[in-house]
Design a protein around this motif. Structure first.
Motif, PDB file in Angstrom:
ATOM      1  N   LEU A   1       0.830  -1.214   0.000  1.00 25.00           N
ATOM      2  CA  LEU A   1       0.000   0.000   0.000  1.00 25.00           C
ATOM      3  C   LEU A   1       0.858   1.255   0.000  1.00 25.00           C
ATOM      4  O   LEU A   1       0.494   2.257  -0.621  1.00 25.00           O
ATOM      5  CB  LEU A   1      -0.920   0.000   1.224  1.00 25.00           C
ATOM      6  CG  LEU A   1      -2.097  -0.973   1.164  1.00 25.00           C
ATOM      7  CD1 LEU A   1      -2.872  -0.957   2.468  1.00 25.00           C
ATOM      8  CD2 LEU A   1      -3.019  -0.636   0.000  1.00 25.00           C
ATOM      9  N   HIS A   2       1.999   1.210   0.688  1.00 22.56           N
ATOM     10  CA  HIS A   2       2.911   2.362   0.664  1.00 22.56           C
ATOM     11  C   HIS A   2       3.485   2.573  -0.736  1.00 22.56           C
ATOM     12  O   HIS A   2       3.709   3.712  -1.153  1.00 22.56           O
ATOM     13  CB  HIS A   2       4.056   2.151   1.657  1.00 22.56           C
ATOM     14  CG  HIS A   2       3.666   2.365   3.094  1.00 22.56           C
ATOM     15  ND1 HIS A   2       3.087   1.385   3.856  1.00 22.56           N
ATOM     16  CD2 HIS A   2       3.769   3.451   3.889  1.00 22.56           C
ATOM     17  CE1 HIS A   2       2.861   1.860   5.081  1.00 22.56           C
ATOM     18  NE2 HIS A   2       3.260   3.105   5.122  1.00 22.56           N
ATOM     19  N   ARG A   3       3.732   1.471  -1.444  1.00 21.94           N
ATOM     20  CA  ARG A   3       4.340   1.573  -2.777  1.00 21.94           C
ATOM     21  C   ARG A   3       3.322   1.883  -3.867  1.00 21.94           C
ATOM     22  O   ARG A   3       3.699   2.292  -4.961  1.00 21.94           O
ATOM     23  CB  ARG A   3       5.075   0.268  -3.115  1.00 21.94           C
ATOM     24  CG  ARG A   3       6.233  -0.048  -2.167  1.00 21.94           C
ATOM     25  CD  ARG A   3       7.100  -1.152  -2.732  1.00 21.94           C
ATOM     26  NE  ARG A   3       6.338  -2.365  -2.985  1.00 21.94           N
ATOM     27  CZ  ARG A   3       6.161  -3.343  -2.099  1.00 21.94           C
ATOM     28  NH1 ARG A   3       6.681  -3.243  -0.886  1.00 21.94           N
ATOM     29  NH2 ARG A   3       5.463  -4.414  -2.400  1.00 21.94           N
ATOM     30  N   LEU A   4       2.054   1.684  -3.569  1.00 23.03           N
ATOM     31  CA  LEU A   4       1.010   1.939  -4.564  1.00 23.03           C
ATOM     32  C   LEU A   4       0.958   3.426  -4.894  1.00 23.03           C
ATOM     33  O   LEU A   4       1.038   4.266  -3.994  1.00 23.03           O
ATOM     34  CB  LEU A   4      -0.346   1.480  -4.014  1.00 23.03           C
ATOM     35  CG  LEU A   4      -1.514   1.409  -5.003  1.00 23.03           C
ATOM     36  CD1 LEU A   4      -1.272   0.308  -6.030  1.00 23.03           C
ATOM     37  CD2 LEU A   4      -2.819   1.152  -4.240  1.00 23.03           C
TER      38      LEU A   4
ATOM     39  N   ALA B   1      -0.853  -3.014   5.580  1.00 26.09           N
ATOM     40  CA  ALA B   1       0.022  -1.843   5.629  1.00 26.09           C
ATOM     41  C   ALA B   1       0.967  -1.872   6.829  1.00 26.09           C
ATOM     42  O   ALA B   1       1.841  -1.013   6.948  1.00 26.09           O
ATOM     43  CB  ALA B   1      -0.819  -0.575   5.661  1.00 26.09           C
ATOM     44  N   GLY B   2       0.762  -2.837   7.716  1.00 29.82           N
ATOM     45  CA  GLY B   2       1.638  -2.935   8.886  1.00 29.82           C
ATOM     46  C   GLY B   2       1.326  -1.915   9.967  1.00 29.82           C
ATOM     47  O   GLY B   2       2.177  -1.626  10.817  1.00 29.82           O
ATOM     48  N   ILE B   3       0.111  -1.378   9.962  1.00 32.45           N
ATOM     49  CA  ILE B   3      -0.297  -0.404  10.977  1.00 32.45           C
ATOM     50  C   ILE B   3      -1.046  -1.137  12.079  1.00 32.45           C
ATOM     51  O   ILE B   3      -2.003  -1.866  11.797  1.00 32.45           O
ATOM     52  CB  ILE B   3      -1.181   0.693  10.365  1.00 32.45           C
ATOM     53  CG1 ILE B   3      -0.422   1.414   9.242  1.00 32.45           C
ATOM     54  CG2 ILE B   3      -1.618   1.695  11.424  1.00 32.45           C
ATOM     55  CD1 ILE B   3      -1.259   2.411   8.484  1.00 32.45           C
TER      56      ILE B   3
ATOM     57  N   MET C   1      -2.250   7.658   5.823  1.00 35.57           N
ATOM     58  CA  MET C   1      -1.167   7.036   6.587  1.00 35.57           C
ATOM     59  C   MET C   1      -0.124   6.378   5.688  1.00 35.57           C
ATOM     60  O   MET C   1       1.015   6.177   6.103  1.00 35.57           O
ATOM     61  CB  MET C   1      -1.732   5.998   7.563  1.00 35.57           C
ATOM     62  CG  MET C   1      -2.328   6.591   8.814  1.00 35.57           C
ATOM     63  SD  MET C   1      -2.731   5.321  10.027  1.00 35.57           S
ATOM     64  CE  MET C   1      -2.951   6.330  11.491  1.00 35.57           C
ATOM     65  N   THR C   2      -0.512   6.050   4.488  1.00 34.49           N
ATOM     66  CA  THR C   2       0.412   5.373   3.581  1.00 34.49           C
ATOM     67  C   THR C   2       0.851   6.271   2.422  1.00 34.49           C
ATOM     68  O   THR C   2       1.492   5.790   1.488  1.00 34.49           O
ATOM     69  CB  THR C   2      -0.235   4.091   3.010  1.00 34.49           C
ATOM     70  OG1 THR C   2      -1.452   4.429   2.325  1.00 34.49           O
ATOM     71  CG2 THR C   2      -0.539   3.100   4.107  1.00 34.49           C
TER      72      THR C   2
END
Length: 202
Positions: A12-15, A54-56, A107-108
């Motif tokens: 999700l961060h890389r999207l 997302a690791g949150i 957040m991402t």
């Protein structure tokens, strides 16, 4: 949005930010046509799963909802009285899902990336005489003003407590309004002095 971004390496961060904003937009539109509570509940579970992806921590998910509990409760009670339990349940599921999805996007995604994506999305508006960089600039200024206004409000509250002034909305709003207007004047003068908008136009 200025403080929600959590660095990470998840999918999700890389999207691309644009893709996440499109999904958020379509979800915001589509969910209002869904009334089945099972479908809405399943969608909420998918969003919770995305938080995990997302690791949150899920504790952060609860922390984001906590300030909204009173509003959601009042809204739920109003819906129950006006339209019944089924409608109230659907409305709350829909809102919680969208709130968590929007929070996940912020957040991402870095704020500057979101502003750039919105500027690109506004490019077609050039045919109507609008300038996308102005729209993006106004958005970035707005986001920057939010913590500054809170900082000014905290300063006023601290000064009032030191003087023993009774807490009231009017006692806060009037000096806060004066400070915000002065700050806006200073920023406008600084932008005019630098000729920022003219430089971008050229």
């Amino acid at each position: 949005m200025l403080s929600l971004y959590r660095p990470g390496t998840s999918a999700l961060h890389r999207l691309p930010v644009g893709a996440k904003l499109i999904v958020l937009l379509l979800s915001g539109i589509g969910l209002f046509f869904v009334t089945n509570p099972f479908v809405l509940g399943g969608t909420l579970l998918v969003v919770v799963g995305l938080w995990c992806l997302a690791g949150i921590p899920l504790l952060e998910l609860l922390r984001q909802l906590r300030p909204l509990l009173l509003v959601l409760t009042l809204l739920g009670v109003a819906q129950v009285l006006l339209l019944g339990w089924a409608s109230a349940f659907a409305v709350l599921l829909r809102l919680i899902t969208l709130i968590l999805l929007a929070t996940l996007v912020t957040m991402t995604s870095r704020t500057e990336d979101m502003i750039s994506a919105l500027e690109r999305a506004a490019s077609p508006l050039r045919v109507f005489g609008l300038r996308p960089h102005r729209i993006a600039f106004v958005l970035s200024l707005t986001l920057r003003f939010i913590p500054l206004i809170k900082e000014k409000a905290d300063e006023i509250r601290a000064a009032q407590r030191a003087r023993g002034v009774e807490r009231s909305s009017l006692a806060l709003l009037l000096p806060l309004l004066v400070k915000v207007l002065r700050m806006a004047d200073h920023i406008a003068e600084a932008l005019d002095a630098r000729g920022l908008d003219d430089a971008r136009d050229r």
